[in-house]
Design an enzyme around this catalytic site. Structure first.
Site, PDB file in Angstrom:
ATOM      1  CB  CYS B  29      -8.591 -52.110 -40.520  1.00  0.00           C
ATOM      2  SG  CYS B  29      -8.300 -50.349 -40.660  1.00  0.00           S
ATOM      3  CB  CYS B  32      -8.748 -49.720 -37.649  1.00  0.00           C
ATOM      4  SG  CYS B  32      -9.633 -49.516 -39.184  1.00  0.00           S
TER       5      CYS B  32
END
Ligand code: FAD
Lengths: 415, 104
Positions: B29, B32
Site C-alpha cells: 500500500c 500507507c
C-alpha cells in the site's frame, strides 16, 4: 524559497514526465503531490500496454522509476496539496493546504482524475470496509472471498482479471446487454475465458449492505426491473473518472465536465500555464499519453520562459527607445528591413536599440503583440508599444518616427 | 510505534486501558507508506497520552477483517478495548489529530 521556473501540480505520469523534461532542460523544477507520487497509474498492478515492457510491468514499479528519474535530473518532489492558484501577477502563485505559497514563472497542471462514485446507498459508508476503487491496494484482503466489480470499461475488466488471482469468485455487474463490454477486445476475450468471472448482464448496483463490513449487494435488472440480492465481501467500482480541477476556480477555461481545455501544445487559456494528462480534454487517457503530454508541456514551457526572459531583458527593461523588427531568415523583404534598420540605428546613436525577433522562434511574442505579417516594426518606450509599422520599411519613415518619439519622450520627462 | 500482529493484538490493543491508535498498513500500500512518517510524528507528539501501534495486514488478514478493516490505509481508535472511531482511504492527518485530541 525563491521563484521556480516550472511548478508542476500533481505527481502522476503526466507530472513526472514534465518534471523529467523540465529538470533536464535545467529549469528549476518542483512537483507538488498531495499523496505519494504515481497517481492512478500506481493503483494498477498489471500495466501491459506501456511501450518497452513486453510481458508487462507493474503500475507502482513503473511510477517509482519515473519519480526517481525526475529526481535524478534535479526535480524536487514535495508532499503538498494545492488548494488555490493565482495568475494575476507577473509570477504565478500556488497556495497549498499547509499554508505555503509557491511562486513560479510557468505552471503545469497535472492533477489527473479520481474514480467516479455512483453515490448509491451504502457506497460511502463502506469505503475501507469492502467498498474499494483500487484493486492493487485492497485485493489481498479478498483472498478466497467473493467480490463484485461494477463497470465494463478497460479498467473494470482488467482489474477484475487481476482480482481473480485473490478472490474465489468475481461477479461483474454490467449495464449492457449480454456479451457487450466497453473494453478492448483482448481483455474481453481473457475475461470471458476466465472461469472465476461470473457475469450479471443488463444490471445496475442499487445498494451495498452489511453490518460494519460489506455482506451483500442489491442489484436491479434493467430489463425486468427485478431486484435481487447477492452475498459478497467486497465491491470494486470502476465506472469512470472525474477530473481533479476544483482548485482551479476560474483561473483557466474548463469544459462543462471540468476538464481543462488545451491546444496541442498543452497551452491553457492562461499564458505560461499548461495542462497535461487525465485532467485535460483529450481522446485517450492512458499512462503513455499522459507522459507524452508532460514532455510536450515542459518543452513548450521552456520555450515560453526563454522568450519571456529575452523579451524582458532586451526590450521591456531597456531605458530608451527600442525598435523591434519581426523578421525571418526565410523572408527577403524582412531581411531587407533588418539591414535598413541596422543602418538607421547606427546613425541615431546610444539610447536607441534595435532588437531582431525571428518570428519562427517567438510565437508567444508574435501573439502578444499581434504580429501577423512580416516585416513588422514595433517601437517600445518603457516596456510599452508606442508605435508600429508594417509592410515596406524605409529609413526616412523610421527616422521620422524616432524623431516624433524623441519629442514625445522628451515631453514626458519635462512634465 | 509498536508493531502488533495476530499474536499480541489482544493483549496490546483490546486489553489496554486508555486510548490506542492502530495504523493498518501493508507493504503493497503506497499511500500507507506515504503517511507513515506523519503517523510516527503524531506518536511522538502524543507519546504520554495515547498508545500508537501499527499492524501490517499482510499475514494478519483475518485479524484485520475481524476488526472490520477491509481497505487501506485505515487508522482505528480504541478506548479501553472498544473501537471508538476510524478513518479510511481519503483522510488527512489533521482530521486524525483532531479526533485524538477530542478523545484524550
Ligand atoms: C484502475 C485503473 C487502471 C488503469 N490501467 C491502465 C493501464 O493498464 N494502462 C494505461 O496506460 N493506463 C491505465 N490507467 C489510466 C492511467 O492510470 C491514467 O491515464 C494516468 O495515470 C493519468 O496520469 P495523470 O498524471 O494525468 O493523472 P493521475 O495519475 O491521476 O495523477 C494525478 C496526481 O495529482 C495529484 N493531485 C491531484 N490534485 C492535487 C492537488 N490539488 N495538489 C497536489 N496534488 C494533486 C494526485 O494525488 C495524483 O497523484 C488506469 C487507471 C485506473 C484508475
Amino acid at each position: 524559497m525563491g521563484i521556480y521556473d516550472l511548478l508542476i501540480i500533481g505527481g502522476g505520469p503526466a507530472g513526472l514526465a514534465a518534471g523529467i523534461y523540465g529538470a533536464r532542460a535545467r529549469l528549476k523544477t518542483v512537483i507538488l503531490e498531495k499523496g505519494s507520487p504515481g497517481g492512478q497509474a500506481a493503483t494498477t498492478e498489471e500495466l501491459e500496454n506501456y511501450p518497452g515492457f513486453p510481458g508487462g510491468t507493474t503500475g507502482p514499479g513503473l511510477m517509482k522509476a519515473m519519480a526517481e528519474h525526475a529526481r535524478d535530473f534535479g526535480a524536487d518532489i514535495k508532499k503538498e496539496e494545492v488548494v488555490d492558484i493565482n495568475l494575476s501577477g507577473e509570477t504565478k502563485v500556488v497556495v497549498t493546504k499547509s499554508g505555503t505559497e509557491y511562486r513560479a514563472r510557468a505552471l503545469v497542471l497535472a492533477s489527473g482524475a479520481h474514480p467516479r462514485s455512483l453515490n448509491i446507498k451504502g457506497e460511502k459508508d463502506f469505503i475501507g470496509k469492502g467498498v474499494s476503487y483500487c484493486a492493487t491496494c485492497d485485493a489481498d484482503f479478498f483472498e478466497d472471498l467473493d467480490v463484485v466489480v461494477v463497470g465494463s470499461g478497460d479498467a473494470a475488466v482488467e482489474e477484475a482479471i487481476y482480482l481473480t488471482k485473490f478472490a474465489s469468485k468475481v461477479s461483474m455487474i454490467v449495464i449492457h446487454d449480454q456479451g457487450i463490454l466497453d473494453c478492448n477486445k483482448l481483455s474481453a476475450e481473457r475475461a470471458f475465458s476466465n472461469p472465476k468471472i461470473h457475469w450479471i448482464w443488463s444490471s445496475v448496483l442499487e445498494e451495498v449492505k452489511g453490518d460494519g463490513i460489506v455482506e451483500k449487494v442489491a442489484i436491479k435488472n434493467l430489463k425486468t426491473g427485478k431486484l435481487s440480492e447477492i452475498e459478497t465481501n467486497g465491491v470494486f467500482f470502476f465506472v469512470g473518472t472525474v477530473p481533479n480541477t476544483g482548485f482551479l476556480q476560474d483561473e483557466v477555461v474548463l469544459d462543462e465536465k471540468g476538464y481543462i481545455i488545451t491546444n496541442e501544445r498543452m497551452e491553457t487559456s492562461a499564458p505560461g500555464v499548461y495542462a497535461v494528462g487525465d485532467a485535460r480534454v483529450k481522446y485517450l487517457r492512458q499512462v503513455v499519453t499522459a507522459a507524452a503530454d508532460g514532455a510536450v508541456a515542459a518543452v513548450a514551457a521552456e520555450r515560453y520562459l526563454a522568450e519571456e526572459e529575452f523579451l524582458k531583458k532586451q526590450v521591456l527593461d531597456f531605458a530608451g527607445v527600442v525598435i523591434t523588427v519581426f523578421w525571418s531568415p526565410m523572408n527577403e523583404d524582412s531581411i531587407a528591413a533588418v539591414a535598413c534598420l541596422e543602418k538607421v540605428v547606427q546613425e541615431l546613436g546610444d539610447n536607441i536599440k534595435l532588437v531582431k525577433i525571428d518570428v519562427s522562434r517567438s510565437e508567444m511574442t508574435n501573439k502578444r503583440y499581434h504580429v501577423t505579417s512580416i516585416p513588422a516594426v514595433l517601437f517600445f518606450v518603457n516596456g510599452e508599444v508606442v508605435a508600429r509599422s508594417s509592410g515596406e520599411i524605409t529609413a526616412s519613415d523610421v527616422k521620422e518616427q524616432i524623431e516624433a518619439l524623441n519629442k514625445y519622450t522628451r515631453g514626458l520627462s519635462h512634465c | 510505534m509498536l508493531a502488533v500482529d495476530k499474536e499480541n493484538f489482544e493483549a496490546e490493543v483490546l486489553q489496554h486501558q486508555g486510548i490506542v491508535v492502530v495504523d493498518f498498513w501493508s507493504q503493497k500500500c503506497e499511500p500507507c507508506k506515504a503517511i507513515m512518517p506523519e503517523v510516527e510524528e503524531l506518536a511522538t507528539k502524543y507519546e504520554s497520552k495515547a498508545k500508537f501501534c501499527k499492524l501490517d495486514t499482510g499475514g494478519n488478514r483475518r485479524l484485520a477483517i475481524s476488526q472490520k478493516v477491509l481497505g487501506l490505509p485505515t487508522i482505528v481508535f480504541y478506548k479501553d478495548g472498544e473501537k471508538v472511531a476510524e478513518f479510511s482511504k481519503e483522510f488527512s492527518m489533521e482530521e486524525v489529530e483532531n479526533k485524538l485530541q477530542e478523545l484524550i
